[in-house]
Scaffold this motif. Structure first.
Motif, mmCIF file in Angstrom:
data_model
loop_
_atom_site.group_PDB
_atom_site.id
_atom_site.type_symbol
_atom_site.label_atom_id
_atom_site.label_comp_id
_atom_site.label_asym_id
_atom_site.label_seq_id
_atom_site.Cartn_x
_atom_site.Cartn_y
_atom_site.Cartn_z
ATOM 1 N N ASN A 170 18.912 -21.203 4.178
ATOM 2 C CA ASN A 170 19.828 -21.654 5.226
ATOM 3 C C ASN A 170 19.909 -20.653 6.372
ATOM 4 O OD1 ASN A 170 20.397 -23.921 3.682
ATOM 5 N ND2 ASN A 170 22.218 -23.028 2.750
ATOM 6 N N LEU A 171 19.918 -19.362 6.023
ATOM 7 C CA LEU A 171 19.990 -18.321 7.048
ATOM 8 C C LEU A 171 18.721 -18.308 7.894
ATOM 9 C CD1 LEU A 171 21.585 -15.929 8.207
ATOM 10 C CD2 LEU A 171 20.444 -14.452 6.553
ATOM 11 N N ALA A 172 17.564 -18.403 7.236
ATOM 12 C CA ALA A 172 16.293 -18.384 7.963
ATOM 13 C C ALA A 172 16.174 -19.593 8.885
ATOM 14 C CB ALA A 172 15.129 -18.348 6.973
ATOM 15 N N ILE A 176 15.824 -19.237 13.050
ATOM 16 C CA ILE A 176 14.503 -19.422 13.654
ATOM 17 C C ILE A 176 14.632 -19.924 15.082
ATOM 18 C CG2 ILE A 176 12.441 -20.881 13.599
ATOM 19 C CD1 ILE A 176 12.445 -20.644 10.598
ATOM 20 N N ALA A 177 15.492 -20.919 15.280
ATOM 21 C CA ALA A 177 15.682 -21.482 16.618
ATOM 22 C C ALA A 177 16.171 -20.420 17.594
ATOM 23 C CB ALA A 177 16.665 -22.652 16.562
ATOM 24 N N ILE A 178 17.052 -19.537 17.122
ATOM 25 C CA ILE A 178 17.568 -18.465 17.988
ATOM 26 C C ILE A 178 16.440 -17.514 18.378
ATOM 27 C CG2 ILE A 178 19.186 -16.530 18.122
ATOM 28 C CD1 ILE A 178 20.968 -18.031 16.155
ATOM 29 N N TYR A 179 15.589 -17.139 17.401
ATOM 30 C CA TYR A 179 14.467 -16.245 17.694
ATOM 31 C C TYR A 179 13.539 -16.851 18.737
ATOM 32 C CZ TYR A 179 15.831 -13.943 13.309
ATOM 33 O OH TYR A 179 16.521 -13.304 12.308
ATOM 34 N N VAL A 180 13.226 -18.133 18.564
ATOM 35 C CA VAL A 180 12.291 -18.804 19.471
ATOM 36 C C VAL A 180 12.881 -18.901 20.872
ATOM 37 C CG1 VAL A 180 11.100 -20.970 19.957
ATOM 38 C CG2 VAL A 180 11.178 -20.096 17.619
ATOM 39 N N ILE A 181 14.164 -19.236 20.965
ATOM 40 C CA ILE A 181 14.804 -19.355 22.280
ATOM 41 C C ILE A 181 14.808 -18.013 23.003
ATOM 42 C CG2 ILE A 181 17.006 -19.770 23.445
ATOM 43 C CD1 ILE A 181 17.565 -21.918 21.337
ATOM 44 N N SER A 226 5.261 -18.871 3.087
ATOM 45 C CA SER A 226 6.496 -18.137 2.851
ATOM 46 C C SER A 226 7.484 -18.410 3.981
ATOM 47 C CB SER A 226 6.206 -16.641 2.766
ATOM 48 O OG SER A 226 7.398 -15.888 2.823
ATOM 49 N N TYR A 227 8.749 -18.313 3.666
ATOM 50 C CA TYR A 227 9.769 -18.505 4.710
ATOM 51 C C TYR A 227 9.673 -17.398 5.766
ATOM 52 C CZ TYR A 227 12.679 -14.738 2.770
ATOM 53 O OH TYR A 227 13.156 -13.524 2.350
ATOM 54 N N ILE A 228 9.147 -16.236 5.381
ATOM 55 C CA ILE A 228 8.963 -15.157 6.348
ATOM 56 C C ILE A 228 7.908 -15.550 7.375
ATOM 57 C CG2 ILE A 228 8.295 -12.730 6.627
ATOM 58 C CD1 ILE A 228 9.306 -12.225 3.811
ATOM 59 N N THR A 229 6.826 -16.181 6.899
ATOM 60 C CA THR A 229 5.791 -16.669 7.811
ATOM 61 C C THR A 229 6.366 -17.703 8.761
ATOM 62 O OG1 THR A 229 4.088 -16.306 6.133
ATOM 63 C CG2 THR A 229 3.551 -17.815 7.932
ATOM 64 N N LYS A 230 7.150 -18.613 8.236
ATOM 65 C CA LYS A 230 7.750 -19.642 9.073
ATOM 66 C C LYS A 230 8.671 -19.038 10.124
ATOM 67 C CE LYS A 230 10.740 -23.727 8.878
ATOM 68 N NZ LYS A 230 11.589 -24.585 8.015
ATOM 69 N N ALA A 231 9.376 -17.982 9.756
ATOM 70 C CA ALA A 231 10.380 -17.402 10.644
ATOM 71 C C ALA A 231 9.763 -16.621 11.799
ATOM 72 C CB ALA A 231 11.324 -16.508 9.851
ATOM 73 N N ILE A 232 8.646 -15.926 11.560
ATOM 74 C CA ILE A 232 8.147 -15.003 12.585
ATOM 75 C C ILE A 232 6.812 -15.389 13.194
ATOM 76 C CG2 ILE A 232 9.368 -13.110 11.472
ATOM 77 C CD1 ILE A 232 6.693 -12.094 10.419
#
Length: 292
Positions: A170-172, A176-181, A226-232
């Protein structure tokens, strides 16, 4: 030379290439939706460490795919029993074990020996052990944790690896949207400063965005990521490819001085940018191999 021919080919068939690029977005989006994201970090640990060995013993020998500890704050015995019965109605829950299952419901707390009571009660809190049929990070277990949180109130706290995995997911997903923006906003600022056009940065970012969708959609061939891959990965790809976009634009502006035709200027700009990209990647790979 090949690079010149390739640049001219791209310029001559730009409409067809654009149409194909847009059509490829369809399987890319489908691939993103179908790619499973793994939020369980335990799967990346070696099989011979104690954590994984213990997890395998619980799963194979005791049929405990996963478990959670539910901490109950200042709840009466009858309320605990009612909560247990609600939990047992959930399909994926194997067992629910509480104090009432051990000492019974007819024995007052005051009559329990202090030595035992101190172990099962602490500052008015007690616990329930909830075991699940499926594995720690399975979708069914995640849904079960969410259901448990819905039927419990603020007096109940759910812990365990499965709850941690759910919170991580849920945190990731929320960040993610915040990182991309933030990344897009910073890239727009940099491109506006680096380029002499207000529209060009938007087209460059759209192209990079399409490439990111291709990259994420192609992960379907890996089965899961991995969720890490998805996030970054999106932010990293945006940062890595932005400088190539700047190279291409500046090269195009330089070639316009030599070639009045826009197509011809872009063809030579593409050929020169190809050389820079290939050279950069070859140097990067050579550094990687030299460290191995």
């Amino acid at each position: 030379m090949f690079k010149i021919k390739f640049g001219k080919f791209v310029c001559e068939h730009r409409k067809i290439i654009l149409a194909i690029a847009l059509l490829l977005l369809i399987p890319s989006v489908i691939g993103i939706k179908l790619t499973h994201v793994n939020y369980d970090i335990l799967v990346y640990l070696p099989e011979d460490i104690e954590t994984i060995k213990g997890e395998n013993i619980l799963s194979e020998d005791f049929n405990m795919g996963a478990f959670s500890i539910v901490v109950l704050e200042n709840m009466k015995t009858k309320d605990i029993v009612q909560l247990e019965n609600k939990m047992k109605e959930i399909d994926n829950i194997e067992k629910v074990i509480g104090v009432a299952d051990i000492v019974g419901t007819n024995i007052p707390i005051e009559m329990i020996p202090e030595e035992i009571k101190n172990k099962i009660y602490k500052n008015g809190d007690t616990i329930l052990l909830v075991t699940f049929k499926d594995s720690i990070s399975s979708d069914t277990t995640m849904q079960t944790i969410e259901t448990l949180r819905k039927i419990t109130n603020e007096q109940c706290k759910i812990s365990g690896m499965s709850a941690t995995v759910l919170d991580t997911r849920n945190l990731a997903n929320s960040e993610i949207a915040i990182y991309v923006i933030i990344a897009i906003a910073l890239c727009i600022i940099i491109l506006q400063l680096a380029l002499d056009s207000y529209i060009a940065p938007l087209f460059l970012l759209v192209n990079i965005g399409i490439a990111i969708l291709y990259n994420m959609g192609s992960n379907i061939f890996l089965g899961e990521i991995s969720y890490i891959t998805k996030a970054i990965s999106s932010v990293l790809q945006l940062g890595v490819t932005m400088d190539f976009a700047i190279f291409l634009y500046h090269s195009y502006k330089e070639e316009q001085k030599n070639y009045p035709s826009k197509k011809e200027a872009m063809a030579y700009a593409i050929s020169k940018t190809m050389v820079s990209v290939i050279r950069k990647f070859s140097n990067h790979n050579s550094r990687i191999f030299s460290t191995l």
